[in-house]
Enzyme design. Sequence first.
Site, mmCIF file in Angstrom:
data_model
loop_
_atom_site.group_PDB
_atom_site.id
_atom_site.type_symbol
_atom_site.label_atom_id
_atom_site.label_comp_id
_atom_site.label_asym_id
_atom_site.label_seq_id
_atom_site.Cartn_x
_atom_site.Cartn_y
_atom_site.Cartn_z
ATOM 1 N N THR A 141 -7.865 3.180 -4.623
ATOM 2 C CA THR A 141 -7.739 3.361 -3.183
ATOM 3 C C THR A 141 -7.908 2.025 -2.483
ATOM 4 O O THR A 141 -8.401 1.062 -3.069
ATOM 5 C CB THR A 141 -8.821 4.305 -2.636
ATOM 6 N N ASP A 142 -7.538 1.964 -1.225
ATOM 7 C CA ASP A 142 -7.950 0.843 -0.400
ATOM 8 C C ASP A 142 -9.388 1.115 0.065
ATOM 9 O O ASP A 142 -9.991 2.136 -0.262
ATOM 10 C CB ASP A 142 -6.993 0.641 0.768
ATOM 11 N N TYR A 143 -9.918 0.200 0.840
ATOM 12 C CA TYR A 143 -11.328 0.163 1.201
ATOM 13 C C TYR A 143 -11.783 1.460 1.878
ATOM 14 O O TYR A 143 -11.342 1.803 2.969
ATOM 15 C CB TYR A 143 -11.543 -1.020 2.149
ATOM 16 N N HIS A 156 0.892 -1.165 0.000
ATOM 17 C CA HIS A 156 0.000 0.000 0.000
ATOM 18 C C HIS A 156 0.927 1.210 0.000
ATOM 19 O O HIS A 156 1.773 1.331 0.886
ATOM 20 C CB HIS A 156 -0.904 0.023 1.222
#
Length: 789
Positions: free
Chosen positions: A334-336, A256
């Site tokens: 994006t992440d969650y 990430h």
Amino acid sequence: ISPTHKGDREKVGMLKVATLLVLAVVLLVLLSVPLTEAAPQAGDTWPIDSDVKALVQKLTLAEKVGQMLQMDISSIMVNSSAGVEINMTYLTTLIEEFHVGSFLDSPSSGGPNGNQSCPTVQQWRNIITTIQKVATSKGSTKMPIVYGLDTVHGANYVYGAIIFPQQLAMAATFNTTYAYQCGVVGGKDTRAVGIPWTFSPILGVASHQAWPRTYETFGEDPLLATRMGEAIINGYQGNTKSDLRSLNKVAACMKHFVAYPFPVNGQDRGPVTVTTHQLYDIYVPSFDAAINNANVRTGMSAYHALNGQALGASKQYLSDLLRDELHFSGMLVTDYKVIDDLHDFHQVVPNYVEAAFASINQTSIDMNMAATTTHFFGDLISLVNAGRISEQRIDESVERVVQLKKDLGLLEPDYMSHIYDPNAKVGTQAERDMAIAAGRESVVLVQNNKNTLPIKLNSAKRVLITGPASNSAVAQSGGWTIHWQGPRNENEFAYKTTVLDAATNLVKGSSIDLTWKQGLNLNYSDADKTIPEAVAAARQADIVVVLIAERPYAEAPGDIPDITFDYQQTDFLRQIQETGKPVVLVIFEGRPRILPPHVYSDSNAVLMSIYPGPDGGIAVAETLFGVNNPSGRLPLTYPKYINQVPYRYWHKASFNTLGGPLWEFGTGLSYSQIQYSGLRVNAMTFRIDTNFTVTVQVDVANTGEYSAQETVLLFVEDNYRFLEKEVKLLKDWRKVPLARGAKATVSFSLTKEAFSFTNWNGKKDIQPGTFTLRVGVAQQQQLVIITLI
């Protein structure tokens, strides 16, 4: 959008004229864009093709914004005792009204669907085909969606697919072949169900022992993370851009970005503070290599705030660093719920509209993993209509999303008839053997007093196997296995081999008398009955093997208030140790939990097995009984005391180590005796104004009775530097097979880059002085000092 006629290329000019006609003709134009491919340019690995640009220009603003929206499969699932079932009404709404461009996740991520642990190959194919049929028939763009899945150690969300050791265990092998094979097999099995995109690998450098995602990383060393990351990406994606269109490859996703694994409190998503020097020399290299060596297709932004900036809104990190300095031209997701988190979690904006503005206006994010909400769709449209975000900015992201779809073959005219290869085999024995082999090389022997191990099969010993992890594939596998938080029970596995299973098979026909007692299970139930049974059995044994484990977890649910290993398990071990019998301890864990002194001091031998996977019992049993000579090395530092945390081997010279770690980075014993000697270099002095190369050689000999594989580590220490230095950094390694009595000369070549560092203004620097070259760890260590002038 798929062309529908063979003569589309010849019709392009005529169809361009038709763009001024009614909507039906406009859609015909969209369906007729040729799939021409632009030649990649230096620093522009994933350029936008002209036909993709033309296609995006035909989309309405709403259709464009929809391509930037990614929804969780849970948003369209219906609870059913039959298992996987889609809410067709809401799916159609998402496609027709919101023009959704992507879905993610497994229907069973949060737990079983009915009686189903996770979808089978055919169930997955049905899910993907259903979604794509709606997307290509009901959606105004007629574009397929791009589906993403957390295939992180094999296709862990596909029932029956081969599950490899977790990334941290893979790193312990120091063998990039296994990372590559994990990528090949995991990518093939994911594409076999119609999914062309995986959210893997994690390229962060593990930096805080309490962090619950440590086991998802390739360890605490930037070079180890870099090489393993490149290998798994190459396995996922193949060697060329065109490989992505094949039905056995997937787009990888580096994550990430950036410096996620060093939260100040060790808790997931906690704030991170690092110096410019640390950022560039520790946390950026693995991403740099993924972009510029492995040509990773996609990236993912992180949850946390870095140096006070929430990454979901950081121009400095997600535009200036990622795009301008590292030249990443792929698609960024994006992440969650990262964009919503700007309001909900980081509290840097007053509402969701401002969150969308901050994220899209200030960063290069292309796709919002909105997951279960759709307000981003309307928020972003309103921002463009208000003139706060330009439509050109939207076009940039949509072009990267659509280019990804094209590169994956989703826009090919025959895509709907080739969503997956119906003949693809998932879960073959050959692939299972690869994962087992990786497990064997991941086992790390960190302690072996009085040569307690191996237990020889002809020794006629009474051996007791006991403990929470003694008969548990759940303990061997960890989180992100079948479900997000790991398996619910032993019955969810399509296949498995526990340590008890493997040991039982191994001792058949030998003189070993093997006994098993549970002692303590992972749920700590019935302990009043089962612990006394195990203690009584231990008194009758010649040697006792105790297996303990962290229970499975993933991300924030794995946050812990105390890094000390669970008392229930270490106290059970104490009771076994008090019988006075020799004890071999085996630990399955995703991070180095602090061990009370009796755990290691009163154990004769200690094996670290991290998370080797459902078949990991084979590796452990074969190591216990001498069939496998351990060759793994610790890919991180194992602290001795709580107040040493966070403890990295590359700590600064002023860091008080409080006497040193329990086991240092690179620790790994063998059943053979390996001797290092004759460390030498091609010269003692080098000029920094030349492109010099330092050639390092060392002789390695196997003087023991077992064939071995020896990982030879080369570290460099800058003895004095104006910017406070790390005590050492790994600069290269070789894994060398050594038969009994064999010798080998191991050679390394270090260029000028190995002696440089990033200074406080972000520029590479090198300074005159002395440097210590260290080969090996602990007693094996050899060193030589060279001078740069």
